[in-house]
Design a protein around this motif. Structure first.
Motif, PDB file in Angstrom:
ATOM      1  N   ASP A 163      47.242   8.099 -60.398  1.00 31.18           N
ATOM      2  CA  ASP A 163      46.032   7.918 -59.589  1.00 31.18           C
ATOM      3  C   ASP A 163      45.855   9.102 -58.653  1.00 31.18           C
ATOM      4  O   ASP A 163      46.831   9.578 -58.055  1.00 31.18           O
ATOM      5  CB  ASP A 163      46.132   6.647 -58.727  1.00 31.18           C
ATOM      6  CG  ASP A 163      46.118   5.385 -59.562  1.00 31.18           C
ATOM      7  OD1 ASP A 163      45.796   5.486 -60.750  1.00 31.18           O
ATOM      8  OD2 ASP A 163      46.449   4.319 -59.013  1.00 31.18           O
ATOM      9  N   LYS A 164      44.616   9.522 -58.513  1.00 36.70           N
ATOM     10  CA  LYS A 164      44.353  10.621 -57.593  1.00 36.70           C
ATOM     11  C   LYS A 164      44.661  10.151 -56.171  1.00 36.70           C
ATOM     12  O   LYS A 164      44.206   9.077 -55.770  1.00 36.70           O
ATOM     13  CB  LYS A 164      42.877  11.024 -57.707  1.00 36.70           C
ATOM     14  CG  LYS A 164      42.666  12.492 -57.522  1.00 36.70           C
ATOM     15  CD  LYS A 164      41.234  12.887 -57.757  1.00 36.70           C
ATOM     16  CE  LYS A 164      41.094  14.355 -57.366  1.00 36.70           C
ATOM     17  NZ  LYS A 164      39.725  14.749 -57.156  1.00 36.70           N
ATOM     18  N   GLY A 165      45.431  10.941 -55.475  1.00 42.65           N
ATOM     19  CA  GLY A 165      45.734  10.583 -54.092  1.00 42.65           C
ATOM     20  C   GLY A 165      46.705   9.431 -53.950  1.00 42.65           C
ATOM     21  O   GLY A 165      46.681   8.722 -52.946  1.00 42.65           O
ATOM     22  N   PHE A 166      47.572   9.237 -54.933  1.00 34.84           N
ATOM     23  CA  PHE A 166      48.478   8.079 -54.850  1.00 34.84           C
ATOM     24  C   PHE A 166      49.416   8.185 -53.643  1.00 34.84           C
ATOM     25  O   PHE A 166      49.766   7.186 -53.028  1.00 34.84           O
ATOM     26  CB  PHE A 166      49.274   7.883 -56.152  1.00 34.84           C
ATOM     27  CG  PHE A 166      50.456   8.796 -56.329  1.00 34.84           C
ATOM     28  CD1 PHE A 166      50.294  10.056 -56.852  1.00 34.84           C
ATOM     29  CD2 PHE A 166      51.730   8.384 -55.968  1.00 34.84           C
ATOM     30  CE1 PHE A 166      51.381  10.906 -56.999  1.00 34.84           C
ATOM     31  CE2 PHE A 166      52.819   9.223 -56.114  1.00 34.84           C
ATOM     32  CZ  PHE A 166      52.643  10.488 -56.628  1.00 34.84           C
ATOM     33  N   ASN A 167      49.768   9.424 -53.297  1.00 35.64           N
ATOM     34  CA  ASN A 167      50.647   9.612 -52.136  1.00 35.64           C
ATOM     35  C   ASN A 167      49.979   9.138 -50.844  1.00 35.64           C
ATOM     36  O   ASN A 167      50.637   8.598 -49.964  1.00 35.64           O
ATOM     37  CB  ASN A 167      51.023  11.087 -51.991  1.00 35.64           C
ATOM     38  CG  ASN A 167      52.263  11.425 -52.785  1.00 35.64           C
ATOM     39  OD1 ASN A 167      53.179  10.615 -52.859  1.00 35.64           O
ATOM     40  ND2 ASN A 167      52.294  12.596 -53.378  1.00 35.64           N
ATOM     41  N   LEU A 168      48.664   9.354 -50.787  1.00 30.81           N
ATOM     42  CA  LEU A 168      47.929   8.900 -49.597  1.00 30.81           C
ATOM     43  C   LEU A 168      47.927   7.373 -49.506  1.00 30.81           C
ATOM     44  O   LEU A 168      48.007   6.802 -48.425  1.00 30.81           O
ATOM     45  CB  LEU A 168      46.484   9.388 -49.657  1.00 30.81           C
ATOM     46  CG  LEU A 168      46.210  10.763 -49.057  1.00 30.81           C
ATOM     47  CD1 LEU A 168      44.769  11.166 -49.332  1.00 30.81           C
ATOM     48  CD2 LEU A 168      46.463  10.765 -47.549  1.00 30.81           C
ATOM     49  N   PHE A 171      51.224   6.399 -48.207  1.00 29.86           N
ATOM     50  CA  PHE A 171      51.269   6.741 -46.785  1.00 29.86           C
ATOM     51  C   PHE A 171      50.501   5.698 -45.956  1.00 29.86           C
ATOM     52  O   PHE A 171      50.964   5.250 -44.900  1.00 29.86           O
ATOM     53  CB  PHE A 171      50.661   8.137 -46.613  1.00 29.86           C
ATOM     54  CG  PHE A 171      50.703   8.684 -45.218  1.00 29.86           C
ATOM     55  CD1 PHE A 171      51.895   8.773 -44.515  1.00 29.86           C
ATOM     56  CD2 PHE A 171      49.551   9.144 -44.605  1.00 29.86           C
ATOM     57  CE1 PHE A 171      51.927   9.293 -43.225  1.00 29.86           C
ATOM     58  CE2 PHE A 171      49.571   9.672 -43.326  1.00 29.86           C
ATOM     59  CZ  PHE A 171      50.763   9.737 -42.639  1.00 29.86           C
TER      60      PHE A 171
END
Lengths: 280, 90
Positions: A163-168, A171
């Motif tokens: 998923d795009k931005g999964f780290n966000l 977080f």
């Protein structure tokens, strides 16, 4: 029409026998992996017993997946035991969430369903296209995606590394003092992997989550889940204290290495609970 | 108080520091997509958020921790401007 949960569990007994028979060709490699990991500290008889329990647990897990959403709260509460809840509470008291790290235990989904039930929902970090050499080319083509889709309503709370931005998203969850679970025995979870000796071989482990934990300032709590939905134990180890190092590379190498050691110890204590023996 | 342009420059500065880019803030084009620069699948996006919070002494609210906000310089500077105004009016 649904079969009662108890009846489905009963199906597991003949199913486990059938599965063990179907797995006969794979048993030598399973025994070899176990022998290598235990470095001759277990007799052949013990290795055989462990591998039998391992195969039976495979079937129990499949059954648990079928009944997971039908398990009642009271059953989950009755069948569960938590060791080290105070460790998790201590980690959460910093209000920065916590990253729960473990390996692929058979009981992981049951444990997370239970934690959700007691007000501790856990976000699972998952791979939409998991590597599984055992599944074969046809399985990879036709079954993998279906299996991932099948698990979606069971896991519910998840984020995919594709998923795009999964780290966000991770977080964000940590910011809300939430829990995020990462299986550290899956190298594909990170662009950065580090090799360590593990269970008598050399294996690669993902390092990205440690960078994330450091930037987010959240505690990392090693976890282990043992058993199946009929009786299970969740163990929360003490929050992992990260060693500061002079540069990022040495930080990752040193700290991930210690987490890998914890995971290895857990697996050797409960070898029949770890599902990746046949993937080694 | 920070003007809109100051905020934009400061955001670009944080970006340069986060990514350790061999550029100055001025060299980042106004039209540049921060998404492409940061690679939002990496931890750099989170370092960027933490860097912004330190630089502007604000907390970015959870609902704004979205790719669409963080990758859009206009929206991001408007949001930060709003947060700074809110903090200074207290």
């Amino acid at each position: 029409m649904f079969f009662p949960v108890k009846l489905i569990r009963l199906f597991g007994i003949p199913l486990a026998c059938l599965y063990q028979a179907l797995c006969i060709p794979k048993i030598p490699s399973l025994h070899a992996a176990l022998r290598l990991a235990f470095q001759d500290k277990r007799t052949s008889e013990e290795i055989k017993k462990t591998s039998k329990r391992f195969l039976r647990n495979h079937v129990c897990r499949a059954i648990d997946d079928i009944i997971l959403n039908r398990l009642e709260r009271k059953d989950l509460l009755e069948n569960s035991r938590i060791i080290g809840l105070e460790n998790l509470q201590a980690a959460l008291s910093a209000k920065k969430g916590a990253m729960l790290v473990d390996g692929h235990c058979f009981c992981s989904r049951v444990a997370k369903r239970f934690l959700r039930e007691i007000g501790l929902p856990v976000m699972s970090v998952r791979n939409r296209v998991p590597d599984d050499p055992c599944i074969g080319r046809i399985g990879a083509r036709f079954l993998k995606r279906r299996y991932v889709d099948f698990l979606k309503p069971l896991i519910k709370d998840e984020v995919f590394i594709q998923d795009k931005g999964f780290n966000l998203k991770i977080f964000k969850r940590l910011r809300e003092n939430g829990l995020v679970n990462i299986h550290i025995d899956t190298p594909s979870f990170s662009y950065k992997t580090i090799e360590y000796p593990f269970l008598g071989r050399k294996c690669r482990f993902p390092a990205g989550f440690l960078r994330l934990a450091k930037v987010a300032g959240c505690p990392v709590v090693p976890m282990a889940c043992i058993g199946n939905s009929a009786a299970f134990t969740i163990i929360f180890e003490e929050p992992f204290s990260m060693r500061e190092m002079k540069d990022e590379e040495s930080f990752l190498v040193a700290n991930l290495g210690r987490l890998v050691e914890i995971l290895e110890t857990q697996i050797l204590q409960h070898p029949d609970q770890w599902e990746f023996w046949v993937r080694l | 108080m920070n003007s809109g342009d100051d905020i934009r420059q400061k955001i670009k500065g944080v970006l340069v520091d986060t990514l350790e880019l061999n550029l100055t803030g001025d060299e980042i084009e106004e039209s540049a997509s921060l998404d492409q620069l940061l690679g939002f699948d990496s931890v750099a996006a989170i370092e960027f958020v933490v860097g912004l919070e330190k630089a502007f002494d604000i907390t970015i609210e959870s609902e704004f921790l979205e790719l669409e906000v963080l990758a859009d310089l206009d929206r991001l500077s408007t949001y930060i401007d709003g947060r700074i105004s809110k903090a200074s009016s207290r």
